[in-house]
Structures are given as structure tokens and as C-alpha cells.
Design an enzyme around this catalytic site. Structure first.
Site, PDB file in Angstrom:
ATOM      1  N   ASP A   1       4.498  -4.661  -5.052  1.00 31.78           N
ATOM      2  CA  ASP A   1       3.583  -3.562  -4.712  1.00 31.78           C
ATOM      3  C   ASP A   1       4.196  -2.618  -3.664  1.00 31.78           C
ATOM      4  OD1 ASP A   1       1.278  -2.048  -3.838  1.00 31.78           O
ATOM      5  OD2 ASP A   1       0.055  -3.611  -4.748  1.00 31.78           O
TER       6      ASP A   1
ATOM      7  N   THR B   1      -2.944   1.199  -6.309  1.00 33.83           N
ATOM      8  CA  THR B   1      -2.533  -0.060  -6.926  1.00 33.83           C
ATOM      9  C   THR B   1      -3.208  -0.373  -8.266  1.00 33.83           C
ATOM     10  OG1 THR B   1      -2.030  -0.976  -4.773  1.00 33.83           O
ATOM     11  CG2 THR B   1      -2.450  -2.559  -6.531  1.00 33.83           C
TER      12      THR B   1
ATOM     13  N   ASP C   1       3.955  -3.477   0.110  1.00 33.09           N
ATOM     14  CA  ASP C   1       2.831  -2.561   0.349  1.00 33.09           C
ATOM     15  C   ASP C   1       2.174  -2.832   1.704  1.00 33.09           C
ATOM     16  OD1 ASP C   1       0.743  -0.598  -0.878  1.00 33.09           O
ATOM     17  OD2 ASP C   1      -0.467  -2.275  -0.186  1.00 33.09           O
TER      18      ASP C   1
ATOM     19  N   HIS D   1       2.064  -0.118   4.763  1.00 39.39           N
ATOM     20  CA  HIS D   1       0.864   0.488   5.356  1.00 39.39           C
ATOM     21  C   HIS D   1       0.880   0.313   6.870  1.00 39.39           C
ATOM     22  CE1 HIS D   1      -1.599   1.625   1.951  1.00 39.39           C
ATOM     23  NE2 HIS D   1      -1.335   0.474   1.348  1.00 39.39           N
TER      24      HIS D   1
ATOM     25  N   ASP E   1       4.224  -0.327  -8.472  1.00 42.34           N
ATOM     26  CA  ASP E   1       3.118   0.536  -8.880  1.00 42.34           C
ATOM     27  C   ASP E   1       3.170   1.939  -8.268  1.00 42.34           C
ATOM     28  OD1 ASP E   1       2.722  -0.664  -6.408  1.00 42.34           O
ATOM     29  OD2 ASP E   1       0.579  -1.005  -6.684  1.00 42.34           O
ATOM     30  N   HIS E   2       3.798   2.067  -7.098  1.00 34.74           N
ATOM     31  CA  HIS E   2       3.864   3.361  -6.391  1.00 34.74           C
ATOM     32  C   HIS E   2       4.782   3.187  -5.197  1.00 34.74           C
ATOM     33  CE1 HIS E   2       1.407   1.354  -3.453  1.00 34.74           C
ATOM     34  NE2 HIS E   2       0.577   1.021  -4.403  1.00 34.74           N
TER      35      HIS E   2
ATOM     36  N   HIS F   1      -0.439   5.724   0.454  1.00 35.20           N
ATOM     37  CA  HIS F   1      -0.099   6.244  -0.879  1.00 35.20           C
ATOM     38  C   HIS F   1      -1.393   6.601  -1.566  1.00 35.20           C
ATOM     39  CE1 HIS F   1      -1.389   2.336  -2.548  1.00 35.20           C
ATOM     40  NE2 HIS F   1      -0.912   1.868  -1.401  1.00 35.20           N
TER      41      HIS F   1
HETATM   42  P1  AMP Z   1      -3.817  -0.633  -2.193  1.00 36.79           P
HETATM   43  O1  AMP Z   1      -5.114  -0.437  -1.480  1.00 36.79           O
HETATM   44  O2  AMP Z   1      -3.701   0.295  -3.352  1.00 36.79           O
HETATM   45  O3  AMP Z   1      -2.677  -0.615  -1.279  1.00 36.79           O
HETATM   46  O4  AMP Z   1      -3.925  -2.099  -2.826  1.00 36.79           O
HETATM   47  C1  AMP Z   1      -3.051  -3.143  -2.518  1.00 36.79           C
HETATM   48  C2  AMP Z   1      -3.819  -4.404  -2.368  1.00 36.79           C
HETATM   49  O5  AMP Z   1      -4.354  -4.851  -3.620  1.00 36.79           O
HETATM   50  C3  AMP Z   1      -2.944  -5.556  -1.887  1.00 36.79           C
HETATM   51  O6  AMP Z   1      -3.200  -5.799  -0.554  1.00 36.79           O
HETATM   52  C4  AMP Z   1      -3.365  -6.730  -2.731  1.00 36.79           C
HETATM   53  O7  AMP Z   1      -3.725  -7.839  -1.953  1.00 36.79           O
HETATM   54  C5  AMP Z   1      -4.554  -6.228  -3.524  1.00 36.79           C
HETATM   55  N1  AMP Z   1      -4.590  -6.809  -4.857  1.00 36.79           N
HETATM   56  C6  AMP Z   1      -3.620  -6.834  -5.773  1.00 36.79           C
HETATM   57  N2  AMP Z   1      -4.012  -7.458  -6.896  1.00 36.79           N
HETATM   58  C7  AMP Z   1      -5.277  -7.853  -6.693  1.00 36.79           C
HETATM   59  C8  AMP Z   1      -6.256  -8.534  -7.476  1.00 36.79           C
HETATM   60  N3  AMP Z   1      -5.974  -8.931  -8.726  1.00 36.79           N
HETATM   61  N4  AMP Z   1      -7.467  -8.726  -6.933  1.00 36.79           N
HETATM   62  C9  AMP Z   1      -7.751  -8.289  -5.684  1.00 36.79           C
HETATM   63  N5  AMP Z   1      -6.886  -7.641  -4.896  1.00 36.79           N
HETATM   64  C10 AMP Z   1      -5.668  -7.426  -5.390  1.00 36.79           C
HETATM   65 ZN    ZN Z   2      -0.012  -0.867  -4.705  1.00 38.17          ZN
HETATM   66 ZN    ZN Z   3      -1.198   0.044  -0.617  1.00 39.24          ZN
END
Ligand code: AMP
Ligand code: ZN
Ligand code: ZN
Length: 409
Positions: free
Chosen positions: A42, A78, A199, A203, A246-247, A348
Site C-alpha cells: 500500500d 486504497t 502507506d 502518512h 494502489d497509489h 494521497h
Molecule cells: P487509506 O486511508 O486509503 O490510506 O487506507 C489504507 C488503510 O486501509 C490501511 O491502513 C489498511 O489497514 C486499511 N485496509 C486495507 N485493507 C483493508 C481491509 N480489507 N479492511 C479494512 N481495512 C483495510
Molecule cells: Zn492505499
Molecule cells: Zn493511505
């Protein structure tokens, strides 16, 4: 001359030989089938390998394919992007428009931190690659790929787990290898797996911080362990590995923060989806014009009416997308409440034209060219790429096999 009493022995020998050949043929045709293992790390930005010491990714670049960057879909978050990679669909077509949103069609909220919604199939449209595989007789497995906790057409991957971020990455890696060591009849030919770094650290500390670099180098060392373990497998020569993300991640600072509540009255808003730095907002009817003109007057953000979102963003054709799509300019934060502390570090979700949002893409194995470099590819083309390698008939999707076919032998 063969004596009559020897005839049964001769027949038995011939039959034994024929059965033997046939078995060998079956074994061979079974064992020749390719495998695809895709790993997503990630938030692994496209240029991290240039800024850090990543000998294992560098090795894969030499023996396989590396594209300059993998372009995510908007919003560069994500869940929308993992599910785009899985389905070959833009978020406007697969329905996961943000990590959190109100699904107007269902009258329900979706949030990645809500287990019930994440495993509720009614939120997800399109056909993920593991379902395409299972429907066509190919076993699949997912170690935490987004979307694999929900049934699609009544199917899960043959092997899958509910997400638990606390499972050590080493255990996930070993779990994937164990699947590849199963007896042929039980072994998955398609495996997707996931690690939530870099990721988290990106952050927290920002994309250029020494702590982030340390995590990137640790992840690279895991790639090396994985590479060696795959190489030791009996089926090593049939395994194709894709390593992607993913990004990316953009640097932010507390000084570049905008708060909605300094401009907008929350009484004007019906629904607000998304998170820093991208949102979609539904106005209460009588405040539609007020909200639009106020948002349009804020510096360092972009606002579009849903029907005017640029076509290149593919983000308007879904009833879950609300009246206005709002995104901060690169390196700016857009937060809902000024009571919340401003962040520094990284984020992101920006326009996917911002190259900091682009991800990595490496691949090696018998299907891929060796030592082959290419310009950017779009992550929605990965679905078609995997279908091509596994000889699967793809479901309807937004990708274009022609864009990625040059990566293949
Ligand atoms: P973002 O807010 O876009 O940075 O999302 C990243 C977060 O998504 C990470 O901290 C992961 O723990 C969480 N994540 C990834 N896959 C899953 C999942 N299947 N269920 C819940 N959280 C997830
Ligand atoms: Zn992500
Ligand atoms: Zn993130």
C-alpha cells in the site's frame, strides 16, 4: 518370435506403458498451467526505488518488467484502487467511490473500518479477478485483498481471510508460499496478497522521511525473501509474480491546510463522502447554488459539479457520486473541521495526474519479458493482463489488453 504364453505379459506391458504415458501427459498438461501471484504494498510510490536502497526490486527489474509508474484511478485512495485492479473497472463503475461514502442506491453507509459494510456484497459491482478465475475452474486465494471478504456471484476465493492488519507481513508471505506448496488439486493458480505499508509510515512521516525510507528498505528485503522462496518451489518456473501498489504519497504540511467549516455551514450539506484531500458532497436542495459558489471561491482546491468532472477522471457516472466533487491541489490538505489538528507528513487521494500519486509495477516469470522497461500503465489494465496470462475469458471491464500486452512474451 513371441511365444503365445508371453502374450498377456506383452499386452500388460503395452497397457502399462500407455497408462504411464497418459498419466505423464495429464501431469504435464496440469503442471504446465501458469500461476499468477500479485502483491500490493500500500502506498508504494513509483519513485521510492530511486530514492532508497532496493536491491531486490532492482533485481526483479533486470529479470523481468518494470514500468515507469502505475497510474491509479481517481480518487487515489486504497479501496477504490485495489478494487479497480481486481475488476478492471473505474470506481464509478465498480461502486467503491471512496474509502467511506453513503450509498444512495442502498440507503447504507460504507466504511473501511466497518467490518459489516466491507463484507456486504451489495456495495460491490463488477467481477473481481478471483471470481472470473473460480467461475472458469481456476482456484484462487486472497491474503487480505480489498473486496475478497464479500461474496460476488456467491463466490469467495477458495482461500481467503478476513482482514487483520496485525498479522505480521512475514506470516502473510509464508501463508502465500504454503498455498503454493499444496497438492496440485488444492493449489491456487491465482493469489493476491497485501501489506498495508509503506502507506502507514508515509502518512505519519511523509514520503521523504528517513523512517519511511527504512520501511521501504525493509519491504524490499521481504520481496527478496519472497523471491527466494518462490525460486525454491517445485513449480517455480511456472510462477508469474506482479509487485504493485494502489497509489503513491504526497508530502503535506500543517501550513497548507484548508478547513471546510471556515467557509461552509454544515446545514447546507446532506452527505459528505471521502477524506482528506478528496470528497464528494451532496447539498441540501435549497443550498445547491450557495454551496457551489462558496466552494468555487476557496483557493487551492478544485470543485466540479458532478456532471462537469473532466472525462479523464472517470468519476461522474454513478449515483453514489454526489452533487460536487472536491479535491485539494497537490500538497494541500482539506479537512472538514478546524477543531481537528492539521497534519504534516503525507497523504494521497489527489488528481491522478499528480505523479506523486503514481504507484510501482514490477513483474517477472515465464509470461513476462526480461529486462523490459516501459512507460506508465493504468491500473485498470491489470485485470486484462492477468486474464491473458491465465487464459481466462475476461468479464466486461474498462481496461485495454492492448496497453499491457507489450509486457508479455
Ligand atoms: P487509506 O486511508 O486509503 O490510506 O487506507 C489504507 C488503510 O486501509 C490501511 O491502513 C489498511 O489497514 C486499511 N485496509 C486495507 N485493507 C483493508 C481491509 N480489507 N479492511 C479494512 N481495512 C483495510
Ligand atoms: Zn492505499
Ligand atoms: Zn493511505
Amino acid at each position: 518370435m513371441i511365444k503365445k504364453f508371453m502374450m498377456p505379459v506383452l499386452y500388460a506391458t503395452i497397457i502399462f506403458f500407455l497408462i504411464g504415458c497418459n498419466n505423464n501427459l495429464i501431469k504435464e498438461s496440469k503442471s504446465n498451467k501458469p500461476y499468477v501471484i500479485m502483491l500490493s504494498m500500500d502506498g508504494f510510490r513509483w519513485d521510492y526505488p530511486e530514492k532508497t536502497n532496493t536491491p531486490n526490486l532492482d533485481h526483479i527489474e533486470k529479470i523481468g518488467v518494470r514500468v515507469e509508474s502505475c497510474v491509479p484511478c481517481f480518487p487515489t485512495k486504497t479501496f477504490p484502487n485495489h478494487y479497480s485492479m481486481a475488476t478492471g473497472l473505474y470506481p464509478e463503475n465498480h461502486g467503491l467511490i471512496f474509502n467511506r461514502f453513503y450509498a444512495t442506491d442502498l440507503g447504507k453507509f460504507y466504511s473501511i473500518s466497518n467490518r459489516e459494510s466491507v463484507s456486504d456484497s451489495s456495495f460491490y459491482f463488477g467481477e473481481p479477478i478471483w471470481v472470473t478465475a473460480e467461475k472458469q475452474g481456476i482456484r484462487s486465494a486472497s491474503y487480505f485483498w480489498v473486496g475478497s471478504e464479500a461474496l460476488h456471484d456467491n463466490l469467495f476465493p477458495t482461500y481467503h481471510y478476513d482482514y487483520n492488519g496485525a498479522v505480521p507481513f512475514e506470516d502473510r508471505l509464508d501463508g502465500v508460499i504454503k498455498w503454493l506448496e499444496l497438492p496440485e488439486e488444492e493449489r491456487p493458480h491465482l493469489i493476491l496478497w497485501y501489506m498495508q505499508e509503506p502507506d502507514g509510515i508515509g502518512h505519519y512521516a511523509g514520503p521523504n522521511h528517513p523512517e519511511t525510507i527504512e520501511v521501504i528498505e525493509y519491504l524490499d528485503s521481504l520481496v527478496g525473501v519472497f523471491y527466494n522462496k518462490v525460486a525454491e518451489l517445485e513449480i517455480a518456473e511456472q510462477v508469474n509474480v506482479i509487485i504493485t501498489s494502489d497509489h503513491g504519497m504526497g508530502e503535506i504540511s500543517e501550513e497548507r491546510t484548508i478547513y471546510f467549516d471556515n467557509y461552509i455551514n454544515k446545514e447546507w450539506i446532506e452527505y459528505l463522502d471521502g477524506a482528506n484531500p478528496a470528497y464528494s458532497i451532496e447539498a441540501k436542495d435549497k443550498f445547491y447554488d450557495t454551496l457551489y459558489s462558496t466552494l468555487s471561491g476557496i483557493n487551492n482546491i478544485h470543485v466540479w459539479k458532478k456532471e462537469e468532472v473532466p472525462a479523464r477522471l472517470h468519476f461522474s457516472k454513478n449515483e453514489r457520486i454526489k452533487d460536487f466533487v472536491v479535491v485539494a491541489d497537490s500538497s494541500w490538505s482539506l479537512l472538514v473541521s478546524s477543531k481537528k489538528k492539521a497534519y504534516s507528513g503525507g497523504t494521497h487521494g489527489y488528481d491522478n495526474r499528480n505523479k506523486d500519486m503514481h504507484a510501482i509495477f514490477y513483474a517477472y516469470g515465464p509470461a513476462f519479458k526480461e529486462d523490459y522497461k516501459r512507460q506508465s500503465i493504468n491500473n485498470i489494465d491489470i485485470y486484462s493482463l492477468i486474464c491473458e496470462i491465465l487464459n481466462l475469458e475476461p468479464a466486461k471491464n474498462d481496461g485495454e489488453l492492448a496497453n499491457v500486452i507489450p509486457l508479455l512474451n
